[in-house]
Write a protein that holds these residues in place. Structure first.
Motif, PDB file in Angstrom:
ATOM      1  N   VAL A 289     -51.533  13.171  14.063  1.00 21.88           N
ATOM      2  CA  VAL A 289     -50.320  12.792  13.335  1.00 21.88           C
ATOM      3  C   VAL A 289     -50.673  12.033  12.057  1.00 21.88           C
ATOM      4  N   GLU A 290     -51.594  11.085  12.160  1.00 27.62           N
ATOM      5  CA  GLU A 290     -51.991  10.309  10.981  1.00 27.62           C
ATOM      6  C   GLU A 290     -52.710  11.182   9.955  1.00 27.62           C
ATOM      7  N   THR A 291     -53.508  12.134  10.423  1.00 28.49           N
ATOM      8  CA  THR A 291     -54.213  13.025   9.510  1.00 28.49           C
ATOM      9  C   THR A 291     -53.223  13.906   8.749  1.00 28.49           C
ATOM     10  N   VAL A 292     -52.214  14.418   9.438  1.00 25.26           N
ATOM     11  CA  VAL A 292     -51.189  15.230   8.771  1.00 25.26           C
ATOM     12  C   VAL A 292     -50.480  14.410   7.699  1.00 25.26           C
ATOM     13  N   LYS A 293     -50.128  13.178   8.028  1.00 27.58           N
ATOM     14  CA  LYS A 293     -49.444  12.326   7.060  1.00 27.58           C
ATOM     15  C   LYS A 293     -50.309  12.089   5.821  1.00 27.58           C
ATOM     16  N   GLU A 294     -51.619  11.952   6.041  1.00 27.85           N
ATOM     17  CA  GLU A 294     -52.526  11.681   4.932  1.00 27.85           C
ATOM     18  C   GLU A 294     -52.847  12.940   4.131  1.00 27.85           C
ATOM     19  N   ALA A 295     -53.130  14.046   4.823  1.00 28.34           N
ATOM     20  CA  ALA A 295     -53.613  15.254   4.152  1.00 28.34           C
ATOM     21  C   ALA A 295     -52.501  16.182   3.673  1.00 28.34           C
ATOM     22  N   LEU A 296     -51.340  16.146   4.344  1.00 25.16           N
ATOM     23  CA  LEU A 296     -50.245  17.070   4.008  1.00 25.16           C
ATOM     24  C   LEU A 296     -48.921  16.319   3.886  1.00 25.16           C
ATOM     25  N   PRO A 297     -48.866  15.321   3.021  1.00 26.11           N
ATOM     26  CA  PRO A 297     -47.692  14.437   3.003  1.00 26.11           C
ATOM     27  C   PRO A 297     -46.389  15.120   2.590  1.00 26.11           C
ATOM     28  N   ASP A 298     -46.465  16.180   1.819  1.00 31.42           N
ATOM     29  CA  ASP A 298     -45.246  16.797   1.294  1.00 31.42           C
ATOM     30  C   ASP A 298     -45.014  18.204   1.814  1.00 31.42           C
ATOM     31  N   ARG A 299     -45.774  18.606   2.832  1.00 27.51           N
ATOM     32  CA  ARG A 299     -45.669  19.970   3.334  1.00 27.51           C
ATOM     33  C   ARG A 299     -44.839  20.024   4.611  1.00 27.51           C
ATOM     34  N   PRO A 300     -43.943  21.017   4.730  1.00 34.60           N
ATOM     35  CA  PRO A 300     -43.269  21.232   6.015  1.00 34.60           C
ATOM     36  C   PRO A 300     -44.272  21.734   7.041  1.00 34.60           C
ATOM     37  N   ILE A 301     -44.161  21.259   8.276  1.00 40.71           N
ATOM     38  CA  ILE A 301     -45.153  21.535   9.313  1.00 40.71           C
ATOM     39  C   ILE A 301     -44.543  22.356  10.442  1.00 40.71           C
ATOM     40  N   HIS A 302     -45.268  23.370  10.863  1.00 42.66           N
ATOM     41  CA  HIS A 302     -44.908  24.182  12.027  1.00 42.66           C
ATOM     42  C   HIS A 302     -45.961  23.920  13.103  1.00 42.66           C
ATOM     43  N   ILE A 303     -45.561  23.383  14.229  1.00 48.22           N
ATOM     44  CA  ILE A 303     -46.487  23.073  15.318  1.00 48.22           C
ATOM     45  C   ILE A 303     -46.487  24.216  16.335  1.00 48.22           C
ATOM     46  N   VAL A 304     -47.670  24.748  16.602  1.00 48.43           N
ATOM     47  CA  VAL A 304     -47.862  25.714  17.683  1.00 48.43           C
ATOM     48  C   VAL A 304     -48.628  24.988  18.781  1.00 48.43           C
ATOM     49  N   MET A 305     -48.109  25.027  20.000  1.00 44.26           N
ATOM     50  CA  MET A 305     -48.640  24.133  21.031  1.00 44.26           C
ATOM     51  C   MET A 305     -48.758  24.813  22.389  1.00 44.26           C
ATOM     52  N   GLY A 306     -49.898  24.614  23.012  1.00 40.77           N
ATOM     53  CA  GLY A 306     -50.113  24.941  24.408  1.00 40.77           C
ATOM     54  C   GLY A 306     -50.997  23.857  24.974  1.00 40.77           C
ATOM     55  N   ILE A 307     -50.773  23.429  26.203  1.00 41.81           N
ATOM     56  CA  ILE A 307     -51.483  22.252  26.708  1.00 41.81           C
ATOM     57  C   ILE A 307     -51.694  22.375  28.209  1.00 41.81           C
ATOM     58  N   PHE A 308     -52.682  21.657  28.731  1.00 42.72           N
ATOM     59  CA  PHE A 308     -52.913  21.640  30.168  1.00 42.72           C
ATOM     60  C   PHE A 308     -51.899  20.719  30.844  1.00 42.72           C
ATOM     61  N   LYS A 309     -51.555  21.067  32.074  1.00 40.82           N
ATOM     62  CA  LYS A 309     -50.499  20.331  32.778  1.00 40.82           C
ATOM     63  C   LYS A 309     -50.916  18.932  33.207  1.00 40.82           C
ATOM     64  N   ASP A 310     -52.224  18.604  33.183  1.00 45.95           N
ATOM     65  CA  ASP A 310     -52.634  17.252  33.554  1.00 45.95           C
ATOM     66  C   ASP A 310     -52.646  16.302  32.356  1.00 45.95           C
ATOM     67  N   LYS A 311     -52.204  16.776  31.192  1.00 44.02           N
ATOM     68  CA  LYS A 311     -52.126  15.931  30.005  1.00 44.02           C
ATOM     69  C   LYS A 311     -50.713  15.364  29.852  1.00 44.02           C
ATOM     70  N   ASP A 312     -50.589  14.289  29.069  1.00 45.52           N
ATOM     71  CA  ASP A 312     -49.284  13.649  28.851  1.00 45.52           C
ATOM     72  C   ASP A 312     -48.539  14.425  27.764  1.00 45.52           C
ATOM     73  N   TYR A 313     -47.939  15.538  28.155  1.00 40.79           N
ATOM     74  CA  TYR A 313     -47.315  16.424  27.180  1.00 40.79           C
ATOM     75  C   TYR A 313     -46.039  15.829  26.597  1.00 40.79           C
ATOM     76  N   VAL A 314     -45.377  14.967  27.342  1.00 35.23           N
ATOM     77  CA  VAL A 314     -44.179  14.322  26.810  1.00 35.23           C
ATOM     78  C   VAL A 314     -44.549  13.418  25.641  1.00 35.23           C
ATOM     79  N   TYR A 315     -45.594  12.634  25.820  1.00 31.99           N
ATOM     80  CA  TYR A 315     -46.056  11.773  24.718  1.00 31.99           C
ATOM     81  C   TYR A 315     -46.447  12.619  23.510  1.00 31.99           C
ATOM     82  N   ALA A 316     -47.181  13.711  23.762  1.00 32.20           N
ATOM     83  CA  ALA A 316     -47.611  14.583  22.667  1.00 32.20           C
ATOM     84  C   ALA A 316     -46.409  15.123  21.896  1.00 32.20           C
TER      85      ALA A 316
END
Length: 395
Positions: A289-316
């Protein structure tokens, strides 16, 4: 299962357990059968929740800029098991890994998949004889199969909650595992740890008469890896290099190494408008998140996401929703994968969809930056689609 390992096991009739079985008895016995390849060479050992791979890559580049040859054992793999074992940044060849597996085929001690690959790395490093071998722990530290080495220096970039089913539910419990890589009379370079974790590390270091080295803030440096968190990883690598090289350390060579560092899936531009980042836990999601803010401050972002079920996906999701209102959730073939439907239901985004793997890459003219994240396994699968897409993109 480690991607690509099965073919070698079948060829050499090697039987291993795909489960995670922490402990050093099996790997120690197997290495003794191989005449202890892990007792030859100069080792650097890394353990920690995040930052191990980036710190190892920075350190490798600095040492190579000083004319040293470097072996690396990364964990997990990026594309397949060959890139887990590298010499001077080049993944081991199938012939070289096949040779190592042939040596391992006579070992009688039962091993897990990760122990087998760890032993293969030691066998290859003994043969190739790099000046330094940088070893990244797979999980934890104390009982990780890499912890059979007598390293010259230990590096612990970060400690946070992860792998709780193996390492414990508190920072203190996890820190005790990570601190297990510290060796008597050998220094440990430590990142910005929570107080509870730092106390555990200092106690262990004091018992072993090991110096605790805290990096100073890195002066303005051009780094090959993007993101404010990489400044901290680079500072760790610099301190380790100074310890290892002593009077031969050269600041200009070090800066050359830092600026040339590369590592797959660390905010890596794969195609025009497509970035792959292997963020999969709280700390790495925060860093993304911080890297996106620094490197792409003015760009609209499209997130593509897949994650393992033992990770905190709600926080992500909550953190990623601060930088994007457009999400695509992907199902991928892995027994640990969280159903994309679960992510879709939990997401608060107004623009969200579930799609097939091959449909996520951008079309010409799209104004968004697509960031693919959540699982290194997913990124590995998608890279094949990216390669195919790129051919059409350029046509």
């Amino acid at each position: 299962m480690i991607i690509g390992l099965e073919q070698y096991k079948n060829k050499w009739n090697i039987h291993t357990d795909s489960a995670i079985l922490p402990g050093l008895d099996a790997i120690t016995a197997a290495l003794e059968e191989l005449e202890n390849p892990h007792q030859t060479g100069r080792f650097i050992h890394l353990a920690g929740t995040n930052g191990k791979g980036s710190t190892a890559a920075f350190l490798s580049a600095i040492l190579q800029a000083h004319g040293r040859s470097i072996g690396n054992f990364y964990s997990p793999c990026i594309e397949d098991l060959h890139d887990q074992i590298q010499i001077n940044g080049t993944p081991v060849s199938s012939d070289e890994l096949g040779w190592a597996m042939q040596q391992l085929s006579v070992v009688k001690t039962p091993l897990t998949d990760f122990e087998l690959l760890t032993a293969a790395a030691f066998v290859i490093f003994r043969k190739q004889a790099p000046d330094f071998a940088i070893i990244e722990a797979g999980m934890g530290g104390t009982l990780d199969s890499t912890n059979v080495i007598d390293s010259e220096i230990a590096i612990i970039p970060s400690i946070s909650i992860d792998h709780t089913n193996f390492l414990g539910n508190t920072i203190e419990e996890i820190a005790r595992h990570k601190a297990g890589i510290i060796k008597k009379w050998k220094p440990v370079v430590v990142g910005d740890l929570p107080n509870e974790a730092m106390n555990i590390v200092r106690e262990k270091a004091d018992r072993l008469h090991s110096d605790v080295i805290l990096p100073t803030k890195l002066a303005d440096s051009r780094l090959g890896l993007k993101g404010p968190h990489q400044q901290k990883n680079a500072a760790l690598a610099l301190e380790a290099a100074k310890e290892l090289l002593g009077l031969e350390f050269d600041e200009e060579k070090a800066q050359l190494g830092l600026s040339s560092t590369k590592l797959a899936y660390r905010f890596e531009k794969i195609l025009p408008g497509v970035i792959f980042d292997g963020a999969h836990n709280k700390a790495s999601i925060d860093a993304l998140v911080e890297t996106v803010k620094e490197a792409l401050p003015d760009r609209p972002i499209h997130i593509v996401m897949g994650i393992f079920k033992d990770k905190d996906y709600v926080y992500a999701l909550r953190r990623l929703e601060t930088i994007s209102d457009h999400f695509t959730f992907v199902n991928f073939d892995n027994e640990r994968a969280l159903p994309a439907e679960t992510l879709f239901e939990e997401s608060r985004s107004k623009r969200k969809t579930i799609t097939n793997l091959c449909d996520i890459l951008p079309v010409k003219g799209r104004k968004e930056e697509t960031i693919v994240t959540g699982s290194l396994y997913l990124l590995t699968v998608l890279r094949n689609y990216a390669d195919t897409f790129f051919q059409h993109y350029q046509s």
